[in-house]
Scaffold this motif. Structure first.
Motif, PDB file in Angstrom:
ATOM      1  N   VAL A  83     -15.258 -34.066  21.369  1.00 22.28           N
ATOM      2  CA  VAL A  83     -14.677 -32.746  21.118  1.00 22.28           C
ATOM      3  C   VAL A  83     -15.750 -31.810  20.548  1.00 22.28           C
ATOM      4  CG1 VAL A  83     -12.915 -31.504  19.811  1.00 22.28           C
ATOM      5  CG2 VAL A  83     -12.356 -33.678  20.853  1.00 22.28           C
ATOM      6  N   ILE A  84     -16.629 -32.365  19.706  1.00 27.17           N
ATOM      7  CA  ILE A  84     -17.737 -31.550  19.177  1.00 27.17           C
ATOM      8  C   ILE A  84     -18.663 -31.154  20.328  1.00 27.17           C
ATOM      9  CG2 ILE A  84     -19.797 -31.534  17.680  1.00 27.17           C
ATOM     10  CD1 ILE A  84     -18.283 -33.367  15.750  1.00 27.17           C
ATOM     11  N   ALA A  85     -18.928 -32.120  21.224  1.00 23.82           N
ATOM     12  CA  ALA A  85     -19.813 -31.830  22.360  1.00 23.82           C
ATOM     13  C   ALA A  85     -19.232 -30.729  23.241  1.00 23.82           C
ATOM     14  CB  ALA A  85     -20.051 -33.104  23.173  1.00 23.82           C
ATOM     15  N   LEU A  86     -17.904 -30.658  23.297  1.00 23.36           N
ATOM     16  CA  LEU A  86     -17.268 -29.608  24.115  1.00 23.36           C
ATOM     17  C   LEU A  86     -17.367 -28.244  23.434  1.00 23.36           C
ATOM     18  CD1 LEU A  86     -14.078 -31.548  25.285  1.00 23.36           C
ATOM     19  CD2 LEU A  86     -15.890 -30.691  26.756  1.00 23.36           C
TER      20      LEU A  86
ATOM     21  N   ILE B 147      -7.866 -36.551  12.088  1.00 24.21           N
ATOM     22  CA  ILE B 147      -7.363 -37.373  10.980  1.00 24.21           C
ATOM     23  C   ILE B 147      -5.957 -36.965  10.553  1.00 24.21           C
ATOM     24  CG2 ILE B 147      -7.707 -37.821   8.508  1.00 24.21           C
ATOM     25  CD1 ILE B 147      -9.434 -39.527  10.277  1.00 24.21           C
ATOM     26  N   THR B 148      -5.758 -35.663  10.284  1.00 24.74           N
ATOM     27  CA  THR B 148      -4.461 -35.248   9.755  1.00 24.74           C
ATOM     28  C   THR B 148      -3.403 -35.199  10.848  1.00 24.74           C
ATOM     29  OG1 THR B 148      -5.800 -33.812   8.406  1.00 24.74           O
ATOM     30  CG2 THR B 148      -3.424 -33.582   8.185  1.00 24.74           C
ATOM     31  N   ASP B 149      -3.772 -34.622  11.984  1.00 25.28           N
ATOM     32  CA  ASP B 149      -2.751 -34.416  13.010  1.00 25.28           C
ATOM     33  C   ASP B 149      -2.606 -35.610  13.950  1.00 25.28           C
ATOM     34  OD1 ASP B 149      -1.935 -31.394  12.604  1.00 25.28           O
ATOM     35  OD2 ASP B 149      -4.082 -31.560  12.282  1.00 25.28           O
TER      36      ASP B 149
ATOM     37  N   ILE C  95     -13.052 -41.916   9.840  1.00 30.11           N
ATOM     38  CA  ILE C  95     -13.261 -41.814  11.287  1.00 30.11           C
ATOM     39  C   ILE C  95     -14.178 -42.918  11.811  1.00 30.11           C
ATOM     40  CG2 ILE C  95     -14.419 -40.388  13.045  1.00 30.11           C
ATOM     41  CD1 ILE C  95     -12.986 -38.023  11.946  1.00 30.11           C
ATOM     42  N   VAL C  96     -15.240 -43.237  11.067  1.00 32.21           N
ATOM     43  CA  VAL C  96     -16.188 -44.223  11.597  1.00 32.21           C
ATOM     44  C   VAL C  96     -15.645 -45.642  11.612  1.00 32.21           C
ATOM     45  CG1 VAL C  96     -18.226 -42.858  11.037  1.00 32.21           C
ATOM     46  CG2 VAL C  96     -17.418 -44.578   9.404  1.00 32.21           C
ATOM     47  N   THR C  97     -14.545 -45.891  10.912  1.00 33.31           N
ATOM     48  CA  THR C  97     -13.996 -47.255  10.961  1.00 33.31           C
ATOM     49  C   THR C  97     -13.287 -47.505  12.282  1.00 33.31           C
ATOM     50  OG1 THR C  97     -11.951 -46.511   9.969  1.00 33.31           O
ATOM     51  CG2 THR C  97     -13.595 -47.456   8.472  1.00 33.31           C
ATOM     52  N   GLU C  98     -12.998 -46.453  13.041  1.00 37.77           N
ATOM     53  CA  GLU C  98     -12.247 -46.632  14.277  1.00 37.77           C
ATOM     54  C   GLU C  98     -12.998 -45.990  15.446  1.00 37.77           C
ATOM     55  OE1 GLU C  98     -10.346 -48.499  16.151  1.00 37.77           O
ATOM     56  OE2 GLU C  98      -9.331 -48.694  14.213  1.00 37.77           O
ATOM     57  N   PRO C  99     -13.652 -46.824  16.290  1.00 40.66           N
ATOM     58  CA  PRO C  99     -14.458 -46.277  17.384  1.00 40.66           C
ATOM     59  C   PRO C  99     -13.711 -45.244  18.247  1.00 40.66           C
ATOM     60  CG  PRO C  99     -14.707 -48.663  17.265  1.00 40.66           C
ATOM     61  CD  PRO C  99     -13.695 -48.291  16.238  1.00 40.66           C
ATOM     62  N   VAL C 100     -12.419 -45.455  18.468  1.00 41.48           N
ATOM     63  CA  VAL C 100     -11.653 -44.503  19.284  1.00 41.48           C
ATOM     64  C   VAL C 100     -11.737 -43.101  18.670  1.00 41.48           C
ATOM     65  CG1 VAL C 100      -9.344 -43.905  20.115  1.00 41.48           C
ATOM     66  CG2 VAL C 100     -10.031 -46.292  19.970  1.00 41.48           C
ATOM     67  N   LEU C 101     -11.646 -43.044  17.328  1.00 47.35           N
ATOM     68  CA  LEU C 101     -11.657 -41.748  16.648  1.00 47.35           C
ATOM     69  C   LEU C 101     -13.044 -41.120  16.689  1.00 47.35           C
ATOM     70  CD1 LEU C 101      -9.452 -42.453  13.488  1.00 47.35           C
ATOM     71  CD2 LEU C 101      -8.752 -41.701  15.761  1.00 47.35           C
ATOM     72  N   SER C 102     -14.081 -41.920  16.436  1.00 46.87           N
ATOM     73  CA  SER C 102     -15.415 -41.313  16.406  1.00 46.87           C
ATOM     74  C   SER C 102     -15.845 -40.881  17.801  1.00 46.87           C
ATOM     75  CB  SER C 102     -16.437 -42.231  15.731  1.00 46.87           C
ATOM     76  OG  SER C 102     -16.475 -43.465  16.356  1.00 46.87           O
ATOM     77  N   GLN C 103     -15.434 -41.650  18.827  1.00 46.27           N
ATOM     78  CA  GLN C 103     -15.771 -41.225  20.191  1.00 46.27           C
ATOM     79  C   GLN C 103     -15.068 -39.914  20.535  1.00 46.27           C
ATOM     80  OE1 GLN C 103     -14.838 -44.735  22.485  1.00 46.27           O
ATOM     81  NE2 GLN C 103     -16.558 -45.796  21.525  1.00 46.27           N
TER      82      GLN C 103
ATOM     83  N   THR D  45     -25.328 -46.919  13.418  1.00 47.23           N
ATOM     84  CA  THR D  45     -24.427 -47.784  12.654  1.00 47.23           C
ATOM     85  C   THR D  45     -23.376 -46.889  12.015  1.00 47.23           C
ATOM     86  OG1 THR D  45     -25.665 -47.541  10.632  1.00 47.23           O
ATOM     87  CG2 THR D  45     -26.303 -49.347  12.074  1.00 47.23           C
ATOM     88  N   THR D  46     -22.307 -47.494  11.545  1.00 54.88           N
ATOM     89  CA  THR D  46     -21.232 -46.666  11.011  1.00 54.88           C
ATOM     90  C   THR D  46     -21.697 -45.823   9.827  1.00 54.88           C
ATOM     91  OG1 THR D  46     -20.475 -48.559   9.766  1.00 54.88           O
ATOM     92  CG2 THR D  46     -19.305 -48.083  11.796  1.00 54.88           C
ATOM     93  N   SER D  47     -22.610 -46.357   8.998  1.00 55.38           N
ATOM     94  CA  SER D  47     -23.019 -45.542   7.847  1.00 55.38           C
ATOM     95  C   SER D  47     -23.912 -44.383   8.283  1.00 55.38           C
ATOM     96  CB  SER D  47     -23.685 -46.396   6.768  1.00 55.38           C
ATOM     97  OG  SER D  47     -24.738 -47.123   7.308  1.00 55.38           O
ATOM     98  N   GLU D  48     -24.753 -44.631   9.317  1.00 56.44           N
ATOM     99  CA  GLU D  48     -25.565 -43.527   9.845  1.00 56.44           C
ATOM    100  C   GLU D  48     -24.659 -42.450  10.443  1.00 56.44           C
ATOM    101  OE1 GLU D  48     -29.380 -46.249  11.306  1.00 56.44           O
ATOM    102  OE2 GLU D  48     -27.961 -45.504  12.761  1.00 56.44           O
TER     103      GLU D  48
END
Ligand code: ADP
Ligand code: MG
Ligand code: ZN
Length: 473
Positions: A329-332, A344-346, A316-324, A295-298
């Protein structure tokens, strides 16, 4: 006397399965021509044996989990008999005696605060076919016949059209989020059960059911109009209210009676002798649970644990595109905090300047990861990295080619940097003198000159060091 509106909803949504509920025919969206996706089983030919689609059961369980339901471990399929040309078997296979999920609840945020809507049950059933009426004939298309649906039945807990609309929006985002249903435009169909009662009383009034509504605007209009009709009937005796099924006329903006409310007996429900009860074991249930997205809070909590500031995680969690994007990117291999700040900033900042919103972000994780890693390897300065990102987001360029063509890769070769520093120092004797006279800030002008000359591609730390050395001579 004031009246309170009481509403209960029955919402049908198509499950995101690859095949139909009891056969291997593809879903109707994969069909090109009418009756492309049909076989003897979904056409109701006598003697065909249905086989329950496992994925449909799993998605229905997921829907139950999203809506805090109790999952029935023993669930059955039953026949609901009625005759209509879009129903080739003359019965619909549904769940009557043992629905898959019961007793849930969902919270919806309304202008009056948080409201809890009870879920009576969720059951799995098959869709009907489609009738196509032409001038002189009616044609039938069975592509949609037997496509799996869930019907989500609420308790009569809504008190206004606003609550209904908010619930439907919440439901849609939950179902999409968990990959249960795509909830395409018009594919979420509701039956609205509505009654009114004097404020402060508990007893339910006579209800009518408005069938097959899909547009939110029409749902809101229909509820408001139907409530007025009920109140007029009670207050001004304009008509006698009877329990019945009605339809909404979107042109005339009113409901019309369709038929008297059918009762369970009309449908002659009985257990389908061809379909074994489905038993959901503890192991299977655990597997389905493990496959649910956080869930978004988790998810926000997970990001914070990776070192991402709370405010950014929440954004970030409010927008699925951003969290995906962040997850990929973390996985990479990117550092979570760095990646989050780039997103977020850029990324979002650049989109905004282009007059777009976060949802519209369209960048491959590999591309963003490329830029982030070039910056952390000091091959691009932070500033040059951002310039590359602007070009990627605005014009879809290839980051590597763009950086090369525009000479953005860092010049970290100290001999070359020294050359440039020397040139700038010689060209600015005043700044050098100011610095030597104690105005240490004058070094900034020299630094700026070097950076301009290098178009932002020099490593700031190295340049600073070279300048300090030159000025201390
Ligand atoms: P049925 O089997 O006749 O369709 P259900 O008990 O399953 O009846 O109820 C169908 C829907 O109607 C549910 O969403 C329920 O909350 C709602 N409902 C039942 N009675 C009322 C009422 N008096 N006013 C408004 N909604 C009602
Ligand atoms: Mg019903
Ligand atoms: Zn089939």
């Amino acid at each position: 006397m004031g009246y309170e509106v009481v509403i209960g909803l029955e919402t049908h949504v198509e499950l995101s399965t690859e095949s139909k509920l009891f056969c291997s025919c593809g879903g109707h969206s994969s069909a090109d021509e009418p009756n492309d996706c049909v076989c003897p089983a979904c056409c109701g030919m006598p003697g065909m044996l249905p086989v329950v689609n496992k994925k449909a059961i799993e998605l229905a369980v997921k829907a139950g989990l999203m809506l805090n339901c109790k999952i029935n471990k023993y669930t059955t399929f039953d026949k609901k008999s009625y005759y209509y040309p879009d129903l080739p078997a003359a019965y619909q296979t549904t769940q009557w005696f043992h629905p898959i999920c019961v007793e849930g609840a969902v919270e919806v945020e309304t202008s009056q605060g948080t409201r809890t809507i009870g879920i009576k049950q969720i059951h799995v059933e098959e869709d009907a076919g489609k009738l196509v009426h032409t001038n002189d004939s009616s044609l039938v298309d069975y592509n949609r016949t037997s496509v799996p649906l869930i019907e989500i039945v609420t308790k009569p807990d809504f008190r206004s059209a606003e609550e209904v609309i908010t619930y439907l929006k919440t439901l849609k985002s939950k179902l999409q989020f968990a990959g249960i249903s795509e909830c395409e435009e018009g594919a979420m169909r509701c039956d609205i059960n509505i009654s009114v009662r004097p404020e402060g009383t508990d007893e339910l009034g006579v209800r009518t059911e408005i069938k097959n509504m899909s547009s939110l605007t029409s749902i809101e209009e229909a509820i408001n109009k139907e409530a007025i009709r009920h109140i007029d009937a009670l207050e001004r005796f304009t008509e006698e209210l009877v329990q019945e099924t009605r339809r909404w006329d979107d042109v005339k903006k009113r409901t019309f009676s369709m038929r008297n409310k059918e009762t369970a007996a009309d449908y002659r429900y009985f257990p389908d002798p061809n379909i074994m009860p489905v038993v959901i074991s503890d192991e299977w249930l655990e597997e389905i649970k493990a496959d649910m997205p956080a869930t978004t809070s988790e998810q926000a909590a997970k990001y914070v644990s990776l070192g991402i500031p709370e405010k950014e995680a929440a954004q970030i969690v409010t927008e699925p595109v951003l969290s995906q994007l962040l997850d990929s990117v973390i996985a990479l291999g990117a550092d979570a905090k760095t990646a989050s700040s780039w997103i977020i900033t850029d990324c979002v900042g650049i989109l905004r300047r282009n007059g777009k919103v976060a949802k519209e972000l369209d960048i491959a994780p590999e591309t963003l990861f490329y830029i982030i890693s070039k910056v952390s390897d000091n091959e691009l300065t932070r500033k040059a990295g951002r310039n590359v990102l602007v070009a990627v987001i605005s014009d879809g360029v290839d980051p590597k080619i763009y950086a090369k063509e525009n000479n953005l890769f860092s010049q970290n070769d100290s001999a070359a940097l020294e050359e440039v520093c020397k040139k700038i120092v010689e060209a600015n004797p005043q700044a050098v003198e100011d610095y030597k006279n104690g105005k240490t800030k004058a070094i900034q002008a020299l630094f700026g000159g070097v950076m301009r000359e290098l178009r932002g591609t020099g490593d700031p730390a190295v340049i600073n060091k070279i300048l300090l050395e030159m000025l201390s001579k």
